[in-house]
Design a protein around this motif. Structure first.
Motif, PDB file in Angstrom:
ATOM      1  N   PRO A 183       0.833  -1.199   0.000  1.00 32.07           N
ATOM      2  CA  PRO A 183       0.000   0.000   0.000  1.00 32.07           C
ATOM      3  C   PRO A 183       0.868   1.251   0.000  1.00 32.07           C
ATOM      4  CG  PRO A 183      -0.574  -1.465   1.827  1.00 32.07           C
ATOM      5  CD  PRO A 183       0.655  -1.994   1.198  1.00 32.07           C
ATOM      6  N   SER A 184       0.255   2.365  -0.303  1.00 35.70           N
ATOM      7  CA  SER A 184       0.976   3.631  -0.312  1.00 35.70           C
ATOM      8  C   SER A 184       1.400   4.000   1.103  1.00 35.70           C
ATOM      9  CB  SER A 184       0.078   4.727  -0.897  1.00 35.70           C
ATOM     10  OG  SER A 184      -0.964   5.020   0.010  1.00 35.70           O
ATOM     11  N   PRO A 185       2.356   4.912   1.241  1.00 37.76           N
ATOM     12  CA  PRO A 185       2.777   5.346   2.580  1.00 37.76           C
ATOM     13  C   PRO A 185       1.631   5.945   3.397  1.00 37.76           C
ATOM     14  CG  PRO A 185       4.390   6.031   0.958  1.00 37.76           C
ATOM     15  CD  PRO A 185       3.218   5.463   0.203  1.00 37.76           C
ATOM     16  N   GLY A 186       0.701   6.633   2.745  1.00 37.80           N
ATOM     17  CA  GLY A 186      -0.449   7.186   3.455  1.00 37.80           C
ATOM     18  C   GLY A 186      -1.329   6.106   4.054  1.00 37.80           C
ATOM     19  N   THR A 187      -1.518   5.030   3.306  1.00 34.78           N
ATOM     20  CA  THR A 187      -2.302   3.901   3.797  1.00 34.78           C
ATOM     21  C   THR A 187      -1.595   3.233   4.971  1.00 34.78           C
ATOM     22  OG1 THR A 187      -3.123   3.514   1.563  1.00 34.78           O
ATOM     23  CG2 THR A 187      -3.418   1.740   3.140  1.00 34.78           C
ATOM     24  N   LEU A 188      -0.289   3.081   4.855  1.00 37.91           N
ATOM     25  CA  LEU A 188       0.476   2.477   5.942  1.00 37.91           C
ATOM     26  C   LEU A 188       0.449   3.351   7.192  1.00 37.91           C
ATOM     27  CD1 LEU A 188       3.559   1.074   3.992  1.00 37.91           C
ATOM     28  CD2 LEU A 188       1.608  -0.191   4.915  1.00 37.91           C
ATOM     29  N   LEU A 189       0.443   4.672   7.013  1.00 43.38           N
ATOM     30  CA  LEU A 189       0.352   5.587   8.148  1.00 43.38           C
ATOM     31  C   LEU A 189      -0.987   5.421   8.865  1.00 43.38           C
ATOM     32  CD1 LEU A 189       1.468   7.948   9.833  1.00 43.38           C
ATOM     33  CD2 LEU A 189       0.469   9.485   8.129  1.00 43.38           C
ATOM     34  N   VAL A 190      -2.057   5.347   8.100  1.00 47.88           N
ATOM     35  CA  VAL A 190      -3.386   5.156   8.690  1.00 47.88           C
ATOM     36  C   VAL A 190      -3.465   3.809   9.404  1.00 47.88           C
ATOM     37  CG1 VAL A 190      -5.824   4.826   8.130  1.00 47.88           C
ATOM     38  CG2 VAL A 190      -4.567   6.711   7.118  1.00 47.88           C
ATOM     39  N   LEU A 191      -2.958   2.763   8.772  1.00 46.82           N
ATOM     40  CA  LEU A 191      -2.949   1.442   9.418  1.00 46.82           C
ATOM     41  C   LEU A 191      -2.141   1.477  10.715  1.00 46.82           C
ATOM     42  CD1 LEU A 191      -2.532  -0.953   6.365  1.00 46.82           C
ATOM     43  CD2 LEU A 191      -4.500  -0.773   7.878  1.00 46.82           C
ATOM     44  N   GLY A 192      -1.016   2.170  10.694  1.00 51.79           N
ATOM     45  CA  GLY A 192      -0.196   2.303  11.889  1.00 51.79           C
ATOM     46  C   GLY A 192      -0.926   3.025  13.014  1.00 51.79           C
ATOM     47  N   LEU A 193      -1.641   4.088  12.672  1.00 50.44           N
ATOM     48  CA  LEU A 193      -2.413   4.811  13.682  1.00 50.44           C
ATOM     49  C   LEU A 193      -3.507   3.938  14.284  1.00 50.44           C
ATOM     50  CD1 LEU A 193      -2.862   8.387  12.154  1.00 50.44           C
ATOM     51  CD2 LEU A 193      -1.623   7.785  14.230  1.00 50.44           C
ATOM     52  N   LEU A 194      -4.204   3.186  13.441  1.00 48.87           N
ATOM     53  CA  LEU A 194      -5.271   2.322  13.936  1.00 48.87           C
ATOM     54  C   LEU A 194      -4.726   1.209  14.832  1.00 48.87           C
ATOM     55  CD1 LEU A 194      -7.460   2.081  10.716  1.00 48.87           C
ATOM     56  CD2 LEU A 194      -8.045   3.262  12.833  1.00 48.87           C
ATOM     57  N   VAL A 195      -3.620   0.610  14.437  1.00 46.09           N
ATOM     58  CA  VAL A 195      -3.021  -0.450  15.246  1.00 46.09           C
ATOM     59  C   VAL A 195      -2.510   0.114  16.567  1.00 46.09           C
ATOM     60  CG1 VAL A 195      -1.091  -2.089  15.348  1.00 46.09           C
ATOM     61  CG2 VAL A 195      -2.507  -1.963  13.297  1.00 46.09           C
ATOM     62  N   ALA A 196      -1.859   1.285  16.524  1.00 46.35           N
ATOM     63  CA  ALA A 196      -1.378   1.916  17.759  1.00 46.35           C
ATOM     64  C   ALA A 196      -2.546   2.240  18.686  1.00 46.35           C
ATOM     65  CB  ALA A 196      -0.595   3.185  17.431  1.00 46.35           C
ATOM     66  N   PHE A 197      -3.649   2.715  18.119  1.00 48.69           N
ATOM     67  CA  PHE A 197      -4.838   3.033  18.904  1.00 48.69           C
ATOM     68  C   PHE A 197      -5.366   1.791  19.607  1.00 48.69           C
ATOM     69  CE2 PHE A 197      -9.464   3.643  19.252  1.00 48.69           C
ATOM     70  CZ  PHE A 197      -9.497   4.826  19.975  1.00 48.69           C
ATOM     71  N   LEU A 198      -5.455   0.685  18.867  1.00 49.24           N
ATOM     72  CA  LEU A 198      -5.952  -0.564  19.459  1.00 49.24           C
ATOM     73  C   LEU A 198      -5.004  -1.098  20.537  1.00 49.24           C
ATOM     74  CD1 LEU A 198      -7.346  -2.348  16.288  1.00 49.24           C
ATOM     75  CD2 LEU A 198      -8.655  -1.450  18.218  1.00 49.24           C
ATOM     76  N   ILE A 199      -3.716  -1.015  20.303  1.00 48.79           N
ATOM     77  CA  ILE A 199      -2.754  -1.467  21.308  1.00 48.79           C
ATOM     78  C   ILE A 199      -2.903  -0.645  22.585  1.00 48.79           C
ATOM     79  CG2 ILE A 199      -0.284  -1.514  21.884  1.00 48.79           C
ATOM     80  CD1 ILE A 199       0.201  -2.369  18.945  1.00 48.79           C
ATOM     81  N   LEU A 200      -3.050   0.677  22.434  1.00 45.99           N
ATOM     82  CA  LEU A 200      -3.217   1.533  23.608  1.00 45.99           C
ATOM     83  C   LEU A 200      -4.504   1.208  24.365  1.00 45.99           C
ATOM     84  CD1 LEU A 200      -1.944   4.890  22.134  1.00 45.99           C
ATOM     85  CD2 LEU A 200      -0.885   3.594  24.001  1.00 45.99           C
ATOM     86  N   LEU A 201      -5.563   0.907  23.625  1.00 44.25           N
ATOM     87  CA  LEU A 201      -6.820   0.557  24.291  1.00 44.25           C
ATOM     88  C   LEU A 201      -6.714  -0.738  25.085  1.00 44.25           C
ATOM     89  CD1 LEU A 201      -9.681   1.369  21.746  1.00 44.25           C
ATOM     90  CD2 LEU A 201      -8.950   2.687  23.725  1.00 44.25           C
ATOM     91  N   PHE A 202      -5.921  -1.687  24.594  1.00 48.01           N
ATOM     92  CA  PHE A 202      -5.833  -2.992  25.236  1.00 48.01           C
ATOM     93  C   PHE A 202      -4.702  -3.126  26.245  1.00 48.01           C
ATOM     94  CE2 PHE A 202      -8.387  -4.460  21.529  1.00 48.01           C
ATOM     95  CZ  PHE A 202      -9.459  -4.913  22.259  1.00 48.01           C
ATOM     96  N   LEU A 203      -3.998  -2.045  26.515  1.00 46.11           N
ATOM     97  CA  LEU A 203      -2.969  -2.119  27.546  1.00 46.11           C
ATOM     98  C   LEU A 203      -3.608  -2.396  28.905  1.00 46.11           C
ATOM     99  CD1 LEU A 203      -0.458   0.720  26.627  1.00 46.11           C
ATOM    100  CD2 LEU A 203      -0.089  -1.731  26.536  1.00 46.11           C
ATOM    101  N   PRO A 204      -2.886  -3.076  29.788  1.00 47.38           N
ATOM    102  CA  PRO A 204      -3.443  -3.369  31.110  1.00 47.38           C
ATOM    103  C   PRO A 204      -3.901  -2.097  31.824  1.00 47.38           C
ATOM    104  CG  PRO A 204      -1.374  -4.527  30.791  1.00 47.38           C
ATOM    105  CD  PRO A 204      -1.545  -3.606  29.623  1.00 47.38           C
TER     106      PRO A 204
END
Length: 126
Positions: free
Chosen positions: A97-118
């Motif tokens: 995917p384009s760098p913009g798509t990868l940036l959005v995917l990275g933000l979404l994954v980071a958001f989910l990781i932060l939500l699931f932290l203990p």
């Protein structure tokens, strides 16, 4: 303290996502040339709806509302599903995917990781 910090960081990620949307990041997945690219139009009401929803989620997380945690989780998973399914359905799969798509995917994954932290879910107790 760790849970509160994670929730506050998740709220900042949601604001970054909204800013990315409004600056030309994401709404419809369109094939541009030989790679997957994202296109956006501020004339599309869905763009504004997604940006406002992101800001609402950010505010709710910052204020530690439980419904904000659940809404953020649902919205992030839905958007992640939309992007990944569009990447997989693309005829030239597996193209990067384009760098913009990868940036959005990275933000979404980071958001989910932060939500699931203990203790992050427990920090949203209102």
């Amino acid at each position: 303290m760790i849970g509160l910090t994670a929730i506050r960081l998740a709220a900042l990620v949601a604001v970054a996502y909204a800013l990315l949307l409004l600056s030309g990041g994401l709404i419809g997945v369109a094939g541009g040339g030989s790679r997957l690219s994202l296109s956006v139009s501020l004339a599309q009401p869905v763009t504004w709806l997604m940006a406002l929803l992101s800001l609402l989620i950010a505010w709710a997380l910052w204020s530690r509302y439980a419904w904000g945690w659940w809404l953020g989780l649902a919205a992030a998973l839905f958007q992640l599903w939309r992007i990944v399914s569009a990447i997989i359905a693309r005829p030239g799969y597996p193209q990067l995917p384009s760098p913009g798509t990868l940036l959005v995917l990275g933000l979404l994954v980071a958001f989910l990781i932060l939500l699931f932290l203990p203790r992050a879910r427990a920090a949203c107790s209102r």
